[in-house]
Design a protein around this motif. Sequence first.
Motif, short mmCIF file in Angstrom:
data_model
loop_
_atom_site.label_atom_id
_atom_site.label_comp_id
_atom_site.label_asym_id
_atom_site.label_seq_id
_atom_site.Cartn_x
_atom_site.Cartn_y
_atom_site.Cartn_z
N ARG A 1 30.71 50.36 11.01
CA ARG A 1 32.10 49.96 11.19
C ARG A 1 32.88 50.24 9.91
O ARG A 1 32.38 50.06 8.81
N ARG A 2 34.13 50.65 10.09
CA ARG A 2 34.95 51.03 8.95
C ARG A 2 35.49 49.82 8.20
O ARG A 2 35.78 48.77 8.80
N CYS B 1 40.57 53.56 11.17
CA CYS B 1 39.85 52.37 10.70
C CYS B 1 39.11 51.64 11.82
O CYS B 1 38.31 50.74 11.55
N LYS C 1 28.14 53.26 4.03
CA LYS C 1 28.70 54.55 3.62
C LYS C 1 29.65 54.30 2.46
O LYS C 1 30.68 53.65 2.62
N GLU D 1 32.07 52.54 5.18
CA GLU D 1 31.51 51.94 6.39
C GLU D 1 30.45 50.91 6.07
O GLU D 1 29.73 51.02 5.07
#
Length: 368
Positions: free
Chosen positions: A169-170, A49, A279, A165
């Motif tokens: 960033r996750r 993460c 994402k 994402e």
Amino acid sequence: MKIPMLDLKKQYSQFRREAVKRMKRLMGDQDFILGKEVELLEERIARYCGTKYAVGVASGTDALLISLKALHIGNGDEIITTPFTFMATAEAIVLAGARPVFVDIDRDTYGIDTSLIERAITSKTKAIMPVHLYGLCVDMDPILKIAARYGLKVIEDAAQAIGSEYKGRRAGSLGDTGAISFYPSKNLGAFGDGGMVVTNDKKIYDRARLLRVHGMAKAYLHVTIGYNSRLDNLQAGILNIKLKYLDKWIEARMRNAAFFNKRLNALPLKLPLVPTGYKHSYHLYVLRSSFKDRIEDHLAKNGIETRTYYPLPLHLQRCFKYLGYNKGTFPEAEKASEETFSIPIYPELSALQKGHIVRKTIQFFNSI
């Protein structure tokens, strides 16, 4: 042809031998509560993460609740969130002693409408809880700016969004904490319940670790009132196996979504929107139509299972009547509840199954 919303038996066949071997070892060790598998999973989930820390807990709901309590949120506090989500989002707020304050959703992404958040802030507001619904992240930059301006905390409900994402960033790494669910139907699901709190804040991490085990700092020495919310070592063992497959499974979901997007694009259906820089992990593939009920009936008659997430927004649920909201208060959430439905998107869908879904959907529109 019968096509379920999710086929976990097909998924299990990919790692069955490894799972059986792992379970036999853990049963032989008689190591069940927390344990080495949990510690390993926490390290791996934090790394996956993009956070410094992770704390395994009993469920995604507990991940939200413990996040709230780790941030010292409680009686009299208000938390801004969305009414178009699973019950656990607002339920955790109430269980923490706080009050959910709902804000309507964005019509295109189904996430909280960030342009409406600021007007919902009061002197009692302590945090914002965005929900990354269906596997698509909320637009986080405006939320983080508002939170900074008003001194608020941000708790990401990432129960459906591990691997998603936002601008590189996750999900779970953008706020003060992120809450992940390992419910069996999730993209990374256990063989039962499980959850994880992820954070970059050492103080939150330390407090979450206390809270999950009755507030116990050392054996039988309790420094705060906590919960019985420990991730089982058996579940962590399964998750450590499945985590190796997660990216491959998400990629397969994305390919399936692209297949449907290309072939359903000409129909009068609203397809999932993925903004630039996002994402989508496609926990769910959600379509929208004023013909929703008729489409679902047609697909069901042809062996295709569909689901509605969620048929009644939270502000209209009986248990939240005391909040004082009425029908019409959040029109976008209410309209989405009436018009959205999900079709199967799981990684193991065959070309034959995907083709059947497309043909029968087209057939419906050709018949009206």
